[in-house]
Design a protein around this motif. Structure first.
Motif, PDB file in Angstrom:
ATOM      1  N   ALA A  92       0.832  -1.200   0.000  1.00  0.00           N
ATOM      2  CA  ALA A  92       0.000   0.000   0.000  1.00  0.00           C
ATOM      3  C   ALA A  92       0.867   1.251   0.000  1.00  0.00           C
ATOM      4  O   ALA A  92       1.873   1.336   0.706  1.00  0.00           O
ATOM      5  CB  ALA A  92      -0.906   0.011   1.224  1.00  0.00           C
ATOM      6  N   VAL A 142      -5.609   0.417   4.331  1.00  0.00           N
ATOM      7  CA  VAL A 142      -4.516  -0.448   4.767  1.00  0.00           C
ATOM      8  C   VAL A 142      -4.593  -0.643   6.276  1.00  0.00           C
ATOM      9  O   VAL A 142      -4.853   0.297   7.028  1.00  0.00           O
ATOM     10  CB  VAL A 142      -3.141   0.132   4.359  1.00  0.00           C
ATOM     11  CG1 VAL A 142      -2.909   1.515   4.943  1.00  0.00           C
ATOM     12  CG2 VAL A 142      -2.018  -0.821   4.758  1.00  0.00           C
ATOM     13  N   PHE A 197      -5.420  -3.709   2.209  1.00  0.00           N
ATOM     14  CA  PHE A 197      -4.033  -4.127   2.361  1.00  0.00           C
ATOM     15  C   PHE A 197      -3.783  -4.466   3.831  1.00  0.00           C
ATOM     16  O   PHE A 197      -4.350  -3.833   4.726  1.00  0.00           O
ATOM     17  CB  PHE A 197      -3.071  -3.002   1.964  1.00  0.00           C
ATOM     18  CG  PHE A 197      -3.124  -2.609   0.516  1.00  0.00           C
ATOM     19  CD1 PHE A 197      -2.275  -3.203  -0.405  1.00  0.00           C
ATOM     20  CD2 PHE A 197      -4.004  -1.632   0.077  1.00  0.00           C
ATOM     21  CE1 PHE A 197      -2.304  -2.834  -1.738  1.00  0.00           C
ATOM     22  CE2 PHE A 197      -4.045  -1.254  -1.252  1.00  0.00           C
ATOM     23  CZ  PHE A 197      -3.195  -1.862  -2.164  1.00  0.00           C
ATOM     24  N   ASP A 208      -0.393  -4.783   6.230  1.00  0.00           N
ATOM     25  CA  ASP A 208       1.054  -4.571   6.326  1.00  0.00           C
ATOM     26  C   ASP A 208       1.472  -4.926   7.753  1.00  0.00           C
ATOM     27  O   ASP A 208       1.283  -4.136   8.683  1.00  0.00           O
ATOM     28  CB  ASP A 208       1.372  -3.111   5.997  1.00  0.00           C
ATOM     29  CG  ASP A 208       2.866  -2.820   6.011  1.00  0.00           C
ATOM     30  OD1 ASP A 208       3.656  -3.747   6.258  1.00  0.00           O
ATOM     31  OD2 ASP A 208       3.236  -1.652   5.785  1.00  0.00           O
ATOM     32  N   GLN A 264       3.116  -8.704   3.646  1.00  0.00           N
ATOM     33  CA  GLN A 264       2.301  -7.630   3.079  1.00  0.00           C
ATOM     34  C   GLN A 264       1.300  -8.267   2.129  1.00  0.00           C
ATOM     35  O   GLN A 264       1.680  -8.875   1.128  1.00  0.00           O
ATOM     36  CB  GLN A 264       3.180  -6.606   2.358  1.00  0.00           C
ATOM     37  CG  GLN A 264       4.087  -5.835   3.309  1.00  0.00           C
ATOM     38  CD  GLN A 264       5.044  -4.911   2.597  1.00  0.00           C
ATOM     39  OE1 GLN A 264       5.689  -5.305   1.633  1.00  0.00           O
ATOM     40  NE2 GLN A 264       5.150  -3.683   3.067  1.00  0.00           N
ATOM     41  N   SER A 297      -2.631  -8.189   0.045  1.00  0.00           N
ATOM     42  CA  SER A 297      -3.606  -7.319  -0.611  1.00  0.00           C
ATOM     43  C   SER A 297      -4.798  -8.155  -1.038  1.00  0.00           C
ATOM     44  O   SER A 297      -4.635  -9.254  -1.573  1.00  0.00           O
ATOM     45  CB  SER A 297      -2.977  -6.647  -1.837  1.00  0.00           C
ATOM     46  OG  SER A 297      -3.929  -5.878  -2.541  1.00  0.00           O
TER      47      SER A 297
END
Length: 333
Positions: free
Chosen positions: A235, A266, A292, A294, A317, A319
């Motif tokens: 992101a 995110v 997203f 993270d 990470q 998505s």
């Protein structure tokens, strides 16, 4: 660990129509009009086989309408020159046709393997009510006529111009998020008119993917440059961040609230913003939106998505995009 039932998706999807991303303004001497305008372009990165880019130069006629001429990457390795004029009557030469979408007029084009790194000179030359569109490869000297378009008698000479870069992927070719748009870079040199009058340029970014970490643009006195970055499943730092209360489960409603006014969010997990469990909301109410994840926290988190539970650890990470039925995981590029 990827559990059974978690669907994978290629980077292409239905989420984002990037459309126009970069816009260039040209400043010509006030009140002047010209029989000829010349544009210079150099594409440093064309985006590759999955991209659909148009590097366009727009022009306008005094007392009439306008058109554009430019280079295209049509995807799957196909390059082309495109030349169109709105409200044109017809054509005298070229692979041309009438169009009726987004207004009406005449479009001419040539599928041609133009080269990344080469400088191309694109010209529109008006003689009476006929306007010739030409392209010249400045590295090889080769010139091609894209088409000769016939204008109404009421159209005067050329009196203004501008430019833009757009990513026009549609349908199944659309990208899952602005972070997944294919990378490109290009240079627009200052255009010329008549017998050598040069316009000054300015540039700006805009549109659905106007994100400082995705697109950058700048000018000097001779040219304007721009670049678009493919961040893949990472992101951008400008993507809206979901609020995480440390050491507390992140509920689906919190993510839903964050998605209410944007197409992507995110969840960033760190040493002071860790959630033991992350619950995705129903995909039905978030069709073509992206989430997203993270993970930068030391402790494992459990991601509850599509009725399954996924272990997420530091350094991962992820998505996802909703197709209205399930949250689909976007594969890293």
């Amino acid at each position: 660990m990827l559990l059974p039932g978690l669907m994978l998706l290629s980077p292409l999807s239905h989420a984002v129509v990037a459309g126009g991303i970069v816009s260039l303004s040209h400043q010509w001497p006030s009140g002047e009009a010209y029989r000829k305008m010349t544009f210079y372009q150099q594409i440093g990165n064309d985006g590759g086989v999955k991209a659909h880019y148009f590097w366009a130069n727009q022009f306008h006629f005094k007392g009439g309408d306008g058109g554009y001429i430019g280079l295209q990457n049509r995807g799957n390795g196909v390059h082309a020159f495109n030349y169109s004029i709105w409200k044109a009557k017809g054509w005298k030469e070229g692979n041309c046709r009438h169009f009726s979408h987004e207004g009406s007029g005449v479009q001419c084009d040539i599928e041609y393997p133009w080269r990344v790194g080469h400088v191309y000179k694109l010209q529109v030359v008006k003689e009476g009510n006929l306007v010739k569109g030409l392209v010249n490869d400045q590295m090889t000297g080769q010139t091609k006529v894209i088409g000769i378009i016939e204008l109404p008698e009421t159209f005067g000479d050329l009196n203004s111009s501008s430019g833009f870069v757009e990513e026009y992927s549609q349908g199944n070719g659309q990208f899952s998020s602005c972070s997944a748009i294919e990378a490109q870079s290009s240079t627009f040199f200052n255009p010329a008119a008549g017998d050598g009058v040069r316009a000054k340029q300015s540039i700006k970014t805009y549109g659905n993917c106007d994100d400082n970490f995705v697109v950058q643009a700048a000018c000097n006195k001779n040219a304007c440059i721009n670049s678009i970055n493919n961040l893949g499943t990472v992101a951008s730092l400008e993507v809206k961040r979901v609020h995480v209360v440390h050491n507390t489960d992140l509920g689906a409603q919190v993510i839903t609230n964050s998605l209410s006014d944007t197409h992507e969010v995110v969840v960033r997990l760190g040493k002071s913003s860790w959630a033991p469990n992350i619950h995705f909301p129903s995909p039905a109410q978030h069709k073509w939106k992206s989430i997203f994840v993270d993970h930068r926290a030391s402790n494992e988190s459990l991601l509850h998505v599509n009725g399954s539970v996924l272990s997420v650890n530091k350094g991962q990470q992820l998505s996802y995009i909703s197709d209205g039925k399930v949250w689909k995981a976007v594969e890293p590029q």
